[in-house]
Design an enzyme around this catalytic site. Structure first.
Site, PDB file in Angstrom:
ATOM      1  N   ARG A   1      24.197  19.861   2.533  1.00 56.79           N
ATOM      2  CA  ARG A   1      22.951  20.521   2.188  1.00 56.79           C
ATOM      3  C   ARG A   1      23.118  22.034   2.170  1.00 56.79           C
ATOM      4  O   ARG A   1      22.543  22.726   1.333  1.00 56.79           O
ATOM      5  CB  ARG A   1      21.876  20.115   3.195  1.00 56.79           C
ATOM      6  CG  ARG A   1      20.565  20.810   2.971  1.00 56.79           C
ATOM      7  CD  ARG A   1      19.461  20.256   3.833  1.00 56.79           C
ATOM      8  NE  ARG A   1      18.252  21.044   3.607  1.00 56.79           N
ATOM      9  CZ  ARG A   1      17.981  22.174   4.211  1.00 56.79           C
ATOM     10  NH1 ARG A   1      18.834  22.661   5.103  1.00 56.79           N
ATOM     11  NH2 ARG A   1      16.884  22.846   3.946  1.00 56.79           N
TER      12      ARG A   1
ATOM     13  N   ASP B   1      43.241  -6.175   2.819  1.00 53.24           N
ATOM     14  CA  ASP B   1      44.353  -5.223   2.766  1.00 53.24           C
ATOM     15  C   ASP B   1      45.340  -5.610   1.668  1.00 53.24           C
ATOM     16  O   ASP B   1      45.892  -4.749   0.988  1.00 53.24           O
ATOM     17  CB  ASP B   1      45.091  -5.176   4.116  1.00 53.24           C
ATOM     18  CG  ASP B   1      44.242  -4.525   5.195  1.00 53.24           C
ATOM     19  OD1 ASP B   1      43.243  -3.870   4.832  1.00 53.24           O
ATOM     20  OD2 ASP B   1      44.581  -4.685   6.390  1.00 53.24           O
TER      21      ASP B   1
ATOM     22  N   GLU C   1      10.060   5.924   8.253  1.00 53.95           N
ATOM     23  CA  GLU C   1      11.477   5.537   8.353  1.00 53.95           C
ATOM     24  C   GLU C   1      12.107   6.215   9.559  1.00 53.95           C
ATOM     25  O   GLU C   1      11.458   7.011  10.247  1.00 53.95           O
ATOM     26  CB  GLU C   1      12.216   5.899   7.054  1.00 53.95           C
ATOM     27  CG  GLU C   1      12.234   7.376   6.757  1.00 53.95           C
ATOM     28  CD  GLU C   1      12.476   7.694   5.265  1.00 53.95           C
ATOM     29  OE1 GLU C   1      12.137   6.861   4.403  1.00 53.95           O
ATOM     30  OE2 GLU C   1      12.999   8.783   4.988  1.00 53.95           O
TER      31      GLU C   1
ATOM     32  N   CYS D   1      36.105  10.115  53.782  1.00 53.40           N
ATOM     33  CA  CYS D   1      34.861   9.544  53.265  1.00 53.40           C
ATOM     34  C   CYS D   1      33.682  10.355  53.796  1.00 53.40           C
ATOM     35  O   CYS D   1      33.547  10.524  55.012  1.00 53.40           O
ATOM     36  CB  CYS D   1      34.757   8.090  53.720  1.00 53.40           C
ATOM     37  SG  CYS D   1      33.134   7.345  53.437  1.00 53.40           S
TER      38      CYS D   1
ATOM     39  N   LYS E   1      10.298  14.230  16.236  1.00 53.16           N
ATOM     40  CA  LYS E   1      11.527  14.137  17.030  1.00 53.16           C
ATOM     41  C   LYS E   1      11.235  13.481  18.362  1.00 53.16           C
ATOM     42  O   LYS E   1      10.286  13.847  19.047  1.00 53.16           O
ATOM     43  CB  LYS E   1      12.082  15.543  17.270  1.00 53.16           C
ATOM     44  CG  LYS E   1      13.104  15.970  16.249  1.00 53.16           C
ATOM     45  CD  LYS E   1      13.707  17.300  16.642  1.00 53.16           C
ATOM     46  CE  LYS E   1      15.146  17.106  16.978  1.00 53.16           C
ATOM     47  NZ  LYS E   1      16.054  17.982  16.266  1.00 53.16           N
TER      48      LYS E   1
ATOM     49  N   LYS F   1      14.733   8.739  11.575  1.00 57.53           N
ATOM     50  CA  LYS F   1      15.388  10.037  11.354  1.00 57.53           C
ATOM     51  C   LYS F   1      16.811   9.903  11.889  1.00 57.53           C
ATOM     52  O   LYS F   1      17.045   9.937  13.090  1.00 57.53           O
ATOM     53  CB  LYS F   1      14.624  11.148  12.074  1.00 57.53           C
ATOM     54  CG  LYS F   1      15.173  12.530  11.764  1.00 57.53           C
ATOM     55  CD  LYS F   1      14.235  13.612  12.280  1.00 57.53           C
ATOM     56  CE  LYS F   1      14.620  14.998  11.824  1.00 57.53           C
ATOM     57  NZ  LYS F   1      16.013  15.344  12.004  1.00 57.53           N
TER      58      LYS F   1
ATOM     59  N   ASP G   1      40.215  -9.291   7.159  1.00 56.51           N
ATOM     60  CA  ASP G   1      40.765  -7.956   6.927  1.00 56.51           C
ATOM     61  C   ASP G   1      42.128  -7.998   6.234  1.00 56.51           C
ATOM     62  O   ASP G   1      42.420  -7.199   5.349  1.00 56.51           O
ATOM     63  CB  ASP G   1      40.913  -7.200   8.256  1.00 56.51           C
ATOM     64  CG  ASP G   1      39.561  -6.796   8.808  1.00 56.51           C
ATOM     65  OD1 ASP G   1      38.552  -6.993   8.093  1.00 56.51           O
ATOM     66  OD2 ASP G   1      39.517  -6.290   9.950  1.00 56.51           O
ATOM     67  N   ALA G   2      42.948  -8.941   6.662  1.00 55.25           N
ATOM     68  CA  ALA G   2      44.322  -8.998   6.134  1.00 55.25           C
ATOM     69  C   ALA G   2      44.309  -9.279   4.632  1.00 55.25           C
ATOM     70  O   ALA G   2      45.081  -8.706   3.865  1.00 55.25           O
ATOM     71  CB  ALA G   2      45.123 -10.070   6.866  1.00 55.25           C
TER      72      ALA G   2
HETATM   73  O1  D41 Z   1      16.851  10.616   8.400  1.00 58.58           O
HETATM   74  C1  D41 Z   1      16.755  11.800   8.118  1.00 58.58           C
HETATM   75  N1  D41 Z   1      17.472  12.669   8.811  1.00 58.58           N
HETATM   76  C2  D41 Z   1      15.862  12.274   7.035  1.00 58.58           C
HETATM   77  C3  D41 Z   1      15.969  13.582   6.592  1.00 58.58           C
HETATM   78  C4  D41 Z   1      14.906  11.424   6.422  1.00 58.58           C
HETATM   79  N2  D41 Z   1      14.773  10.140   6.804  1.00 58.58           N
HETATM   80  N3  D41 Z   1      14.119  11.899   5.441  1.00 58.58           N
HETATM   81  C5  D41 Z   1      14.215  13.176   5.009  1.00 58.58           C
HETATM   82  N4  D41 Z   1      13.426  13.591   4.013  1.00 58.58           N
HETATM   83  C6  D41 Z   1      13.497  14.823   3.569  1.00 58.58           C
HETATM   84  C7  D41 Z   1      12.599  15.238   2.473  1.00 58.58           C
HETATM   85  C8  D41 Z   1      11.195  14.922   2.825  1.00 58.58           C
HETATM   86  C9  D41 Z   1      12.726  16.712   2.196  1.00 58.58           C
HETATM   87  C10 D41 Z   1      12.999  14.474   1.254  1.00 58.58           C
HETATM   88  C11 D41 Z   1      15.164  14.069   5.574  1.00 58.58           C
HETATM   89  C12 D41 Z   1      15.217  15.375   5.041  1.00 58.58           C
HETATM   90  N5  D41 Z   1      14.360  15.720   4.047  1.00 58.58           N
HETATM   91  C13 D41 Z   1      16.142  16.408   5.480  1.00 58.58           C
HETATM   92  N6  D41 Z   1      17.183  16.272   6.293  1.00 58.58           N
HETATM   93  C14 D41 Z   1      17.766  17.456   6.444  1.00 58.58           C
HETATM   94  C15 D41 Z   1      17.099  18.369   5.718  1.00 58.58           C
HETATM   95  C16 D41 Z   1      16.092  17.733   5.103  1.00 58.58           C
END
Ligand code: D41
Length: 691
Positions: A143, A38, A120, A419, A321, A122, A34-35
């Site tokens: 957004r 910097d 992938e 207690c 979710k 979220k 780090d130093a």
């Molecule tokens: O990781 C996420 N939050 C995430 C959000 C993701 N992995 N893929 C996303 N892909 C889309 C589309 C399909 C519309 C390209 C998204 C979002 N949208 C998204 N996050 C917030 C609004 C839309």
């Protein structure tokens, strides 16, 4: 005009700093200390300050954060930022339903091959659009409503993981990268620790940290809050040929130096999605950042185009979710739980709430400092978190929702002066986080711990009285305090598990042998908080007898070497608890004994071995103060005058005791005489009996 070589040096520095940023923030593989980093950074800053014409729009020095803003300008997205269909993940069949929908929309039937998907994570942060023109980051926007967002370029510049320039010699005219800005858990913890230390407000959770950082009007403040970024898609693209699939697009972005999460797969059909889902769900809490689910996408971009979107949601993508790990609920009450070591842990009783996959009705508040810091009160609306198997915790109180009139602050000691398990006094020692029960020898919550400690090798050394046996003895109600151990008989012991005849007899012998103790071992065995083996030895050596230790004042204790106010308080509180004294008496009655000595204080001091009687009112000293001084000098204060009395200290209105002294020819002192005598005391510690 900059001197020759200066522009080249600035360019070289920029390149080197960019390389280190990429290694550190994207590859997570630091290349220099780090130093050293910097030093390079400051050199570049100095060059640019001296030669402003050398500063470039993509210089890493822009990352420190510019001037505070008045507000965020609106940004109209060149290509709308769609949202994503989100389904709560109640069962794994979500992937099958998605696959079935996609196949139907594409007009596929059973005979057609499986669709290729990308899956992938979220990420739980804030969606951001990064606009690169000719490879240089020119604008970053939130957004917003999908059509119009806010210009947060200055704040995004401070996110080191986001490249200010794309890593390519032939940059596209326009490339918009979409992704999520978020805060890693370790960065969140580090930031909060730093804030706490500085007495500044902390972040409630990483998500709020990310959102708050990006919506911060002072970019220099934003720079203090470490964010990360992962790309998940594209916006406007000009002058760049799109790869054929979503996963190839992310690979291409990674090539350009844009951070892309490696926790992703491409695979065939719903089965690949289910496998990814289950794998991620199982590892959710081990990830270095919070996620709120997984995202499935049709991998081929041509099929994505064919599927299109309805009401701003692509038909080719869905988010699943996971159960939320944080929820709002209300505090119905605050109670305490007494742990094995006597700590009173405050627990919030909550209105039942479904969080992290289970219904939660209690959450820990850790200790008084945490209650104060979060200012949680009965009746408050609070955020509860339950992550994985970790015990649920109250993260923060939502102060805006506090009932009126405001409930009072919660104090453990005020609500629980005793207690709740054994009724002994609760105390909080200086420098300790916990409020503790002082009934260590007596308290059912601490029973097992107290017994194991008592029987330990360095304490009473009762061989054979270990974990398993203590569990049985306590659970069957055979032993409640260490004193009960001495009432055990062969018959009772032989009836326990793993107690064949011989071991029961051996244990009885060990219990019997332990009765011949030393004072030091006995003191240690009591399990007084902050009194370890060495302190116990010092106490035994100093006082010589248990009764003198029990009677010792704080001032007396402070005279023992290495004993400070905290240890002294622990000892005072332990013996002030009648429950503990009762057990000590029972132990002595059961035959536990040790050789005693006179200790140091009887032999040292000018009044060593002398008996004094106080009578009348002294001019300055209270009775207690005089007594303390006499005892400190080794003397004893008796209640009545006899031939054995060495001195009578007489004040105003001394009565029959003074007359008796005169009659017996006992030396008589006034206060000044006593003080003169004490002043002559050089208070050298001496010891008559060593043991
Ligand atoms: O990781 C996420 N939050 C995430 C959000 C993701 N992995 N893929 C996303 N892909 C889309 C589309 C399909 C519309 C390209 C998204 C979002 N949208 C998204 N996050 C917030 C609004 C839309």
């Amino acid at each position: 005009m900059p001197a020759a070589g200066v522009p080249a040096r600035a360019a070289a520095l920029r390149q080197e700093i960019e390389r280190h940023d990429y290694a550190y923030y994207v590859l997570d593989a630091p290349t220099i200390p780090d130093a050293e980093y910097d030093r390079l950074f400051r050199e570049l800053q100095a060059l640019e300050a001296e030669h402003p014409e050398l500063a470039t729009p993509d210089s890493p020095t822009r990352r420190v954060g510019g001037k505070p803003l008045d507000g965020f300008a609106p940004v109209r997205h060149a290509v709308a930022m769609l949202s994503i269909r989100t389904e709560t993940d109640t069962e794994a069949s979500g992937a099958q339903a998605f696959d079935a929908r996609v196949r139907r929309e594409l007009g596929l039937d059973e005979s057609d091959p499986p669709v290729e998907y990308a899956a992938e994570l979220k990420f739980d942060g804030l969606a951001i659009n990064l606009r690169y023109e000719l490879g240089v980051l020119v604008q970053a926007a939130t957004r917003g409503d999908g059509e119009t967002g806010e210009d947060v370029t200055q704040n995004i510049f401070t996110v080191h993981a986001i490249p200010l320039r794309l890593n390519t010699a032939a940059p596209p005219a326009v490339l918009e990268v979409r992704g999520e800005a978020f805060m890693r858990r370790d960065d969140f913890e580090r930031y909060n620790a730093k804030q706490r230390e500085a007495g500044k407000p902390t972040l409630v959770n990483p998500r709020n940290g990310a959102a708050g950082s990006i919506r911060q009007l002072d970019p220099a403040m934003a720079a203090q809050r470490p964010l990360s970024f992962f790309a998940y898609g594209l916006g406007e693209v000009r002058g760049w040929s799109l790869p054929p699939t979503h996963s190839a697009t992310l690979d291409a972005l990674a090539e350009l130096g844009v951070p892309v999460c490696s926790e992703r797969i491409a695979g065939l059909g719903a089965a690949a999605l289910v496998a990814f889902h289950d794998d991620v769900a199982a590892r959710r809490d081990q990830l270095p950042f919070d996620i709120d689910g997984v995202v499935y996408k049709v991998n081929r971009l041509d099929l994505q185009r064919e599927l299109g979107f309805v009401t701003r949601e692509p038909r080719w993508a869905v988010a699943h979710k996971f159960p939320a790990q944080e929820q709002l609920t209300t505090v119905l009450g605050i109670e305490v739980q007494v742990g094995r070591t006597g700590a009173l842990t405050p627990v919030a009783r909550l209105a039942p709430v479904f969080v992290g996959g289970v219904t939660v009705t209690n959450a820990t508040l850790h200790n008084q400092d945490e209650i104060d810091r979060k200012d949680v009160r009965v009746g408050d609306t609070v955020i509860v978190r339950r992550a994985g198997d970790v015990i649920p915790e109250v993260v923060a109180a939502v102060v805006e929702r506090r009932p009126k009139p405001e409930p009072p602050r919660f104090s453990i000691l005020q609500s629980y002066p005793l207690c709740p398990v054994c009724g002994s006094h609760a105390v909080r020692l200086e420098g300790e986080a916990a409020v503790r029960c002082t009934g260590g020898l007596y308290c059912p919550a601490q029973r097992k711990q107290a017994l194991l400690h008592f029987a330990g090798r360095r304490a009473m050394d009762i061989d054979g009285l270990g974990d398993k046996l203590v569990d049985q003895l306590v659970e069957r109600g055979l032993v409640r305090t260490p004193a009960d151990v001495y009432g055990l008989n062969l018959e009772t012991l032989a009836g326990l598990d793993r107690m064949a005849g011989k071991s029961a007899a051996n244990l009885i012998a060990a219990i019997e042998a332990s009765k011949a103790a030393t004072l030091a071992r006995f003191i240690f065995a009591l399990g007084i908080r902050n009194v370890g083996e060495t302190t116990a030895k010092d106490l035994a050596w100093h006082f010589g007898s248990l009764d003198r230790l029990i009677a010792a004042s704080e001032a007396d204790l402070l005279k023992v070497r290495d004993i400070g106010p905290i240890v002294a308080q622990s000892i005072i509180q332990f013996f002030a608890e009648p429950h503990n004294l009762e057990v000590v008496d029972k132990l002595r009655a059961a035959g536990v004994r040790w050789p005693e000595s006179t200790g140091v204080q009887q032999s040292a001091g000018i009044l060593a071995g002398k008996t004094l009687v106080l009578t009348g009112t002294l001019p300055t000293l209270t009775r207690d103060a005089a007594k303390e001084k006499i005892e400190a000098a080794g003397g004893k204060v008796a209640g009545s005058v006899s031939k054995k009395t060495d001195y009578v200290v007489a004040g105003e209105e001394a009565g029959s005791k003074l007359a008796k002294a005169q009659e017996l020819g006992v030396a008589i002192l006034d206060e000044a005489g006593l003080l003169a005598l004490l002043a002559a005391d050089n208070n050298n510690e001496q010891h008559v009996l060593d043991f």
